[in-house]
Design an enzyme around this catalytic site. Structure first.
Site, PDB file in Angstrom:
ATOM      1  N   CYS A  35       0.826  -1.191   0.000  1.00 61.04           N
ATOM      2  CA  CYS A  35       0.000   0.000   0.000  1.00 61.04           C
ATOM      3  C   CYS A  35       0.874   1.261   0.000  1.00 61.04           C
ATOM      4  O   CYS A  35       1.876   1.339   0.699  1.00 61.04           O
ATOM      5  CB  CYS A  35      -0.960   0.075   1.182  1.00 61.04           C
ATOM      6  SG  CYS A  35      -2.236  -1.173   1.115  1.00 61.04           S
ATOM      7  N   ARG A  72       6.315  -0.703  -4.132  1.00 60.51           N
ATOM      8  CA  ARG A  72       5.868  -1.262  -2.847  1.00 60.51           C
ATOM      9  C   ARG A  72       4.914  -2.427  -3.052  1.00 60.51           C
ATOM     10  O   ARG A  72       4.704  -3.221  -2.131  1.00 60.51           O
ATOM     11  CB  ARG A  72       5.168  -0.174  -2.010  1.00 60.51           C
ATOM     12  CG  ARG A  72       6.108   0.909  -1.527  1.00 60.51           C
ATOM     13  CD  ARG A  72       5.361   2.030  -0.830  1.00 60.51           C
ATOM     14  NE  ARG A  72       4.743   1.615   0.417  1.00 60.51           N
ATOM     15  CZ  ARG A  72       5.352   1.567   1.599  1.00 60.51           C
ATOM     16  NH1 ARG A  72       6.624   1.900   1.673  1.00 60.51           N
ATOM     17  NH2 ARG A  72       4.707   1.189   2.674  1.00 60.51           N
ATOM     18  N   TRP A  92      -2.689  -2.979  -1.775  1.00 58.92           N
ATOM     19  CA  TRP A  92      -2.317  -4.394  -1.853  1.00 58.92           C
ATOM     20  C   TRP A  92      -3.328  -5.112  -0.974  1.00 58.92           C
ATOM     21  O   TRP A  92      -3.340  -4.946   0.235  1.00 58.92           O
ATOM     22  CB  TRP A  92      -0.896  -4.581  -1.337  1.00 58.92           C
ATOM     23  CG  TRP A  92      -0.286  -5.906  -1.635  1.00 58.92           C
ATOM     24  CD1 TRP A  92       0.420  -6.270  -2.756  1.00 58.92           C
ATOM     25  CD2 TRP A  92      -0.283  -7.070  -0.781  1.00 58.92           C
ATOM     26  NE1 TRP A  92       0.834  -7.569  -2.657  1.00 58.92           N
ATOM     27  CE2 TRP A  92       0.425  -8.089  -1.471  1.00 58.92           C
ATOM     28  CE3 TRP A  92      -0.812  -7.356   0.474  1.00 58.92           C
ATOM     29  CZ2 TRP A  92       0.615  -9.356  -0.928  1.00 58.92           C
ATOM     30  CZ3 TRP A  92      -0.626  -8.612   1.004  1.00 58.92           C
ATOM     31  CH2 TRP A  92       0.080  -9.604   0.317  1.00 58.92           C
ATOM     32  N   ASN A 143      -3.056   2.801   4.944  1.00 59.05           N
ATOM     33  CA  ASN A 143      -2.065   1.743   4.745  1.00 59.05           C
ATOM     34  C   ASN A 143      -1.990   0.965   6.055  1.00 59.05           C
ATOM     35  O   ASN A 143      -1.929   1.566   7.121  1.00 59.05           O
ATOM     36  CB  ASN A 143      -0.700   2.385   4.423  1.00 59.05           C
ATOM     37  CG  ASN A 143       0.434   1.379   4.433  1.00 59.05           C
ATOM     38  OD1 ASN A 143       0.215   0.179   4.278  1.00 59.05           O
ATOM     39  ND2 ASN A 143       1.651   1.878   4.594  1.00 59.05           N
ATOM     40  N   GLY A 144      -2.037  -0.375   5.977  1.00 58.15           N
ATOM     41  CA  GLY A 144      -1.938  -1.171   7.196  1.00 58.15           C
ATOM     42  C   GLY A 144      -3.232  -1.906   7.479  1.00 58.15           C
ATOM     43  O   GLY A 144      -4.053  -2.104   6.576  1.00 58.15           O
ATOM     44  N   GLU A 181      20.638 -17.159  -1.319  1.00 57.91           N
ATOM     45  CA  GLU A 181      20.306 -15.857  -1.897  1.00 57.91           C
ATOM     46  C   GLU A 181      20.240 -15.938  -3.427  1.00 57.91           C
ATOM     47  O   GLU A 181      19.327 -15.372  -4.040  1.00 57.91           O
ATOM     48  CB  GLU A 181      21.332 -14.822  -1.429  1.00 57.91           C
ATOM     49  CG  GLU A 181      21.184 -13.436  -2.000  1.00 57.91           C
ATOM     50  CD  GLU A 181      19.815 -12.797  -1.750  1.00 57.91           C
ATOM     51  OE1 GLU A 181      19.017 -13.319  -0.960  1.00 57.91           O
ATOM     52  OE2 GLU A 181      19.557 -11.765  -2.393  1.00 57.91           O
ATOM     53  N   LYS A 183      16.914 -15.134  -5.629  1.00 58.44           N
ATOM     54  CA  LYS A 183      16.896 -14.129  -6.705  1.00 58.44           C
ATOM     55  C   LYS A 183      16.301 -14.737  -7.973  1.00 58.44           C
ATOM     56  O   LYS A 183      15.444 -14.128  -8.610  1.00 58.44           O
ATOM     57  CB  LYS A 183      18.318 -13.613  -7.022  1.00 58.44           C
ATOM     58  CG  LYS A 183      18.909 -12.714  -6.001  1.00 58.44           C
ATOM     59  CD  LYS A 183      18.351 -11.311  -5.962  1.00 58.44           C
ATOM     60  CE  LYS A 183      17.203 -11.188  -4.994  1.00 58.44           C
ATOM     61  NZ  LYS A 183      17.462 -10.925  -3.622  1.00 58.44           N
ATOM     62  N   GLU A 231      12.405 -15.520  -7.554  1.00 59.86           N
ATOM     63  CA  GLU A 231      11.464 -14.405  -7.382  1.00 59.86           C
ATOM     64  C   GLU A 231      11.337 -13.535  -8.615  1.00 59.86           C
ATOM     65  O   GLU A 231      10.292 -12.933  -8.836  1.00 59.86           O
ATOM     66  CB  GLU A 231      11.767 -13.577  -6.129  1.00 59.86           C
ATOM     67  CG  GLU A 231      13.021 -12.763  -6.148  1.00 59.86           C
ATOM     68  CD  GLU A 231      13.227 -11.974  -4.861  1.00 59.86           C
ATOM     69  OE1 GLU A 231      12.269 -11.751  -4.111  1.00 59.86           O
ATOM     70  OE2 GLU A 231      14.377 -11.579  -4.605  1.00 59.86           O
ATOM     71  N   HIS A 260      21.351 -36.433   1.070  1.00 63.37           N
ATOM     72  CA  HIS A 260      20.245 -36.855   1.922  1.00 63.37           C
ATOM     73  C   HIS A 260      18.885 -36.599   1.276  1.00 63.37           C
ATOM     74  O   HIS A 260      17.871 -36.626   1.965  1.00 63.37           O
ATOM     75  CB  HIS A 260      20.325 -36.146   3.283  1.00 63.37           C
ATOM     76  CG  HIS A 260      21.587 -36.456   4.021  1.00 63.37           C
ATOM     77  ND1 HIS A 260      21.862 -37.693   4.558  1.00 63.37           N
ATOM     78  CD2 HIS A 260      22.669 -35.683   4.269  1.00 63.37           C
ATOM     79  CE1 HIS A 260      23.063 -37.672   5.121  1.00 63.37           C
ATOM     80  NE2 HIS A 260      23.576 -36.465   4.959  1.00 63.37           N
ATOM     81  N   LYS A 264       7.711  -4.867  -2.077  1.00 63.77           N
ATOM     82  CA  LYS A 264       9.040  -4.528  -1.571  1.00 63.77           C
ATOM     83  C   LYS A 264       9.061  -4.525  -0.045  1.00 63.77           C
ATOM     84  O   LYS A 264      10.019  -4.988   0.556  1.00 63.77           O
ATOM     85  CB  LYS A 264       9.447  -3.146  -2.113  1.00 63.77           C
ATOM     86  CG  LYS A 264      10.817  -2.675  -1.674  1.00 63.77           C
ATOM     87  CD  LYS A 264      11.902  -3.384  -2.433  1.00 63.77           C
ATOM     88  CE  LYS A 264      13.295  -2.922  -2.040  1.00 63.77           C
ATOM     89  NZ  LYS A 264      14.301  -3.936  -2.415  1.00 63.77           N
TER      90      LYS A 264
HETATM   91  O1  M6R Z   1      12.918  -4.956   4.185  1.00 65.44           O
HETATM   92  P1  M6R Z   1      13.395  -6.300   4.661  1.00 65.44           P
HETATM   93  O2  M6R Z   1      14.856  -6.474   4.529  1.00 65.44           O
HETATM   94  O3  M6R Z   1      12.919  -6.625   6.031  1.00 65.44           O
HETATM   95  O4  M6R Z   1      12.712  -7.325   3.665  1.00 65.44           O
HETATM   96  C1  M6R Z   1      12.815  -8.701   3.874  1.00 65.44           C
HETATM   97  C2  M6R Z   1      12.298  -9.473   2.700  1.00 65.44           C
HETATM   98  O5  M6R Z   1      10.942  -9.179   2.475  1.00 65.44           O
HETATM   99  C3  M6R Z   1      13.075  -9.176   1.411  1.00 65.44           C
HETATM  100  O6  M6R Z   1      14.422  -9.402   1.580  1.00 65.44           O
HETATM  101  C4  M6R Z   1      12.534 -10.062   0.262  1.00 65.44           C
HETATM  102  O7  M6R Z   1      12.872 -11.389   0.484  1.00 65.44           O
HETATM  103  C5  M6R Z   1      13.045  -9.575  -1.090  1.00 65.44           C
HETATM  104  N1  M6R Z   1      12.056  -9.847  -2.087  1.00 65.44           N
HETATM  105  C6  M6R Z   1      14.293 -10.226  -1.517  1.00 65.44           C
HETATM  106  O8  M6R Z   1      14.700  -9.919  -2.795  1.00 65.44           O
END
Ligand code: M6R
Length: 608
Positions: free
Chosen positions: A2, A27, A74, A100-101, A481, A485, A488, A504, A603
Site C-alpha cells: 500500500c 511497494r 495491496w 495503509n496497514g 540468496e 533471486k 522471485e 540426503h 518490496k
Molecule cells: O525490508 P526487509 O529487509 O525486512 O525485507 C525482507 C524481505 O521481504 C526481502 O528481503 C525479500 O525477500 C526480497 N524480495 C528479496 O529480494
C-alpha cells in the site's frame, strides 16, 4: 505494501499525486485510486490493476484542485476491486481517506457503525476509519482524526481530507510509515520518500500516534490528545535521481551496479586504512558487548541470508554463540532471551512486520536489540536500542541486491568491532580482515566490469525448468540468496541446499544436464565442496560454479565457471553473490519477466 500520497499546495494536485503513486509502485499493489477536493464535492476515481488503468480513468477527471489523496492498495481484507480500492468516502461523500496497514478491530467497529446507520460500500477494514471521522466532525477534521485514532487497534497510517475544510490534509500513523514532504508553499504526505523526492528533499518524520495537520504553508504536529509536539524538518539523505533508472534498463540492474558505492558508503568513516573499526555511531556500549553470552539474528528473505552469511564470522571471530532464525518463526517459538542476549534484527526497509514483532518481543523479554536497516526514521529504528545503518541509498527493485551486500559488509564491520572489544581474536587477524574489507568495493567493481561468460551461461540455461543451488559454510547463505533471486524474478523453481545435505535427498532431483549452481569460492571447506561437485557430475548434471579467478583447476571439473576476484574467505560471499544476482537477472530478462515488480511480491511486507 500500500502506498499513500497526499498533496496540498498551489499547483493542480492530480498530476503530482499520480506521479507520486508511480514512484511508489515498487511497494506492490493490485488497485489504485485518487480523490481530489473540488468546491463542495469530492472527485474520485478508482481502478483495479496497474496504474495505467487509474491514469486512464483519471483522464476524465481532469481536476485542477490543489488538494487531494492517492493510494495504491495491496489487498488484505477484501479482494482487489474498484469498490475495495481507496480512497473511501463517508456516507455524505464529503470526507475522503486513504489507509495503509490493518485496522484489527474493524469488525466490531463496523457492526457498531452500521448499527448507527452508516452505509458501507466496501469489504475493507479501512472503511471504518472514514465513518468514524464522519461521526466526530463537530470540531473539525483534525479533532475528528484524533477521536478516531483513539478507537483503532492495529498498525496503520492514514490521511484524511474534507470538502468542508479545503486546503487541509490530516495524517497520522501507528506502526506504519508516513512522512511529510516540506516544499515551498506546498506539502506532501507519503508512505515513502521517493513519492516526493523530485519536489523536495526536506521532510518531517512522524512518530507513532502523531497527528499532522498539513496545509500548503506548513505542518503542525500534535499528539492524539491535541498537545503540540516538535518534529523538526530534516534533509533527505538521497539524491533526486535515486528514484530514476539513470540510463539502466531496470532499477534492479542499476542497483546491482551501485553495489561498490553502497558498500563503500556503508564502510565510510567506520573502517580506517589499518583495518581499525569505529562503530561509535551505533550506540552499543563496550560493556554490554563484553557481557554478551549469545546473539540471535532475526530477519526475513534476503536480509535473513545476509545474517546467515555473517553468522559464521561472528561466531568464529567474536566467539559468541550465534543463533539465526527467520523472524516469522522466531516470534512464535517462545525464544529464551535475557539481558545478555543481543538480538540483531536485519531489515533493509525497517518496516517488515514479522521482524518488527520479533524486535518488540525481544525487548519485552529484556534483550537488547540492534537494528540493521537502510532507512532513516523507519519503524525498526524506533523499536531498537541501537541502530547500525547501511548506506546503500534508495533501493526500488523488489529483488534486494545492493542492500544485501551492504548488510553483509556492515555485519562484518560489527563482527570485527565485537571481536576486538571482547579480545576474542588475534589483533593481526582482525586487521587483515579489516584491510581486506576496505578492498571489497573494488573487488565487486572488478567483477561488474568484467563478468565474462555470464551472458552465454544465461542464454544456455534460461529455458530450464529447475535449478539446484549448493554451497557450504559462508557459501550456504550465498546459494540461498542466489536461488531466491532466480525464483522471485523469473518464477523458475529453485532449491538451495547446504552441499553436504545433497546426498540426503535433493540428489534424487538430478538428471543429465540439470543445472546445479555451486558457490565454490575459497574457504575452509573448499575440498569438501569439490567432492560434492564430483557427486553432481557423476549424475551427469551440469555444474555452474562460482570460483576465485585463479582457480583454474575447477575449469576441468565444472561445466561452466563464473570467476570472481579472489578475496579473503570471510569477504568472498559479498563478491560471490554478484554473479548470482546477474545470472538471475539475465535469465529473467530472457524469459520476459518484469524484474522490478515480480508478480505477487511487495518490496515492504507490512502484514504477517
Ligand atoms: O525490508 P526487509 O529487509 O525486512 O525485507 C525482507 C524481505 O521481504 C526481502 O528481503 C525479500 O525477500 C526480497 N524480495 C528479496 O529480494
Amino acid at each position: 505494501m500500500c502506498g499513500i500520497v497526499g498533496y496540498v499546495g498551489r499547483r493542480p494536485g492530480q498530476p503530482i499525486i499520480l506521479s507520486g503513486l508511480r514512484r511508489l509502485e515498487y511497494r506492490g499493489y493490485d488497485s489504485a485510486g485518487l480523490a481530489m477536493v473540488e468546491p463542495d464535492r469530492l472527485a474520485v476515481v478508482r481502478a483495479v490493476g496497474n496504474l495505467d488503468s487509474l491514469f486512464a480513468a483519471a483522464d476524465g477527471l481532469d481536476s485542477s484542485s490543489c488538494t487531494g489523496l492517492g493510494h495504491t492498495r495491496w489487498a488484505t481484507h477484501g479482494r482487489p476491486s474498484e469498490e475495495n480500492a481507496h480512497p473511501h468516502q463517508d456516507c455524505g461523500g464529503r470526507i475522503s481517506i486513504v489507509v495503509n496497514g490493518i485496522v484489527e478491530n474493524y469488525k466490531s467497529l463496523r457492526e457498531e457503525l452500521v448499527g448507527r446507520g452508516h452505509v458501507f460500500t466496501s469489504e475493507t477494514d479501512a472503511e471504518v476509519v472514514v465513518h468514524l471521522i464522519e461521526e466526530h466532525m463537530g470540531d473539525g477534521l483534525a479533532a475528528a482524526v484524533r477521536e478516531t485514532v483513539a478507537r483503532l487497534d492495529g498498525h496503520y497510517a492514514f490521511c484524511a481530507t474534507s470538502v468542508d475544510e479545503p486546503g487541509l490534509i490530516v495524517g497520522t500513523r501507528h506502526e506504519a510509515p508516513l512522512v511529510v514532504g516540506v516544499g515551498d508553499g506546498e506539502m506532501f504526505l507519503a508512505s515513502a520518500i521517493p513519492a516526493f523526492l523530485c519536489h523536495t528533499k526536506r521532510m518531517v518524520v512522524l512518530e507513532d500516534d502523531d497527528v499532522a495537520v498539513v496545509r500548503a504553508d506548513g505542518v503542525t504536529v500534535t499528539d492524539v490528545a491535541g498537545g503540540p509536539v516538535d518534529r523538526p524538518a530534516q534533509e533527505v539523505p538521497w539524491d533526486d535521481d535515486a528514484a530514476e533508472k539513470g540510463g539502466y534498463e531496470t532499477f534492479m540492474l542499476k542497483e546491482i551496479y551501485e553495489q561498490p558505492t553502497a558498500i563503500a558508503d556503508t564502510l565510510a568513516g567506520r573502517l580506517d586504512d589499518d583495518g581499525g573499526v569505529d562503530l561509535s555511531d551505533v550506540g552499543l556500549s563496550d560493556d554490554l558487548l563484553r557481557r554478551l553470552r549469545r546473539i540471535y539474528i532475526v530477519a526475513c528473505g534476503t536480509s535473513y541470508h545476509a545474517g546467515l552469511v555473517a553468522s559464521y564470522a561472528l561466531e568464529r571471530l567474536a566467539r559468541v554463540p550465534v543463533q539465526i532464525e527467520v523472524a516469522s518463526e522466531f516470534r512464535y517459538r517462545d525464544p529464551v532471551l535475557d539481558a545478555e542476549t543481543l538480538v540483531i534484527a536485519i531489515t533493509q526497509s525497517g518496516e517488515t512486520l514479522d521482524t518488527l514483532v520479533a524486535m518488540r518481543l525481544s525487548r519485552a523479554a529484556g534483550a537488547p536489540v540492534l537494528a540493521l536497516t537502510n532507512i532513516m526514521g523507519s519503524q525498526a529504528t524506533r523499536d531498537a536500542d541501537a541502530v547500525l545503518f547501511t548506506r546503500a541509498g534508495l533501493e526500488i527493485g523488489v529483488a534486494a541486491t545492493k542492500t544485501h551486500t551492504a548488510q553483509v559488509a556492515a555485519l562484518l564491520l560489527f563482527t570485527l568491532h565485537l571481536a576486538e572489544v571482547r579480545g576474542a581474536a588475534p589483533t593481526d587477524e582482525l586487521i587483515r580482515v579489516g584491510r581486506a574489507l576496505r578492498n571489497v568495493p573494488q573487488d565487486v567493481q572488478a567483477y561488474l566490469d568484467n563478468h565474462r561468460g555470464l551472458d552465454e551461461i544465461a542464454e544456455r540455461y534460461h529455458d530450464r525448468r529447475f535449478f539446484l543451488y549448493l554451497g557450504r559454510h559462508t557459501g550456504f547463505g550465498v546459494c540461498l540468496e542466489g536461488a531466491l533471486k532466480l525464483k522471485e524474478i523469473s518464477y523458475i523453481p529453485t532449491e538451495a541446499y547446504a552441499a553436504g545435505e545433497m546426498k540426503h535427498g535433493p540428489i534424487a532431483l538430478l538428471d543429465e544436464g540439470s543445472p546445479v549452481v555451486v558457490v565454490a569460492t575459497d574457504g575452509p571447506v573448499y575440498p569438501k565442496l569439490v567432492s560434492n561437485i564430483e557427486e553432481v557430475r557423476a549424475r551427469k548434471a551440469d555444474v555452474i560454479a562460482v570460483a576465485s579467478e585463479d582457480n583454474t583447476a575447477i575449469d576441468e571439473l565444472a561445466t561452466a565457471v563464473l570467476h570472481v576476484p579472489r578475496c579473503d574467505p570471510w569477504l568472498a560471499p559479498i563478491v560471490a553473490v554478484v554473479p548470482l544476482q546477474l545470472l538471475a537477472y539475465r535469465i529473467a530478462r530472457l524469459t520476459g519477466c518484469d524484474v522490478d515488480q515480480p508478480r505477487n511480491l511487495a518490496k515492504t511486507v507490512t502484514v504477517e
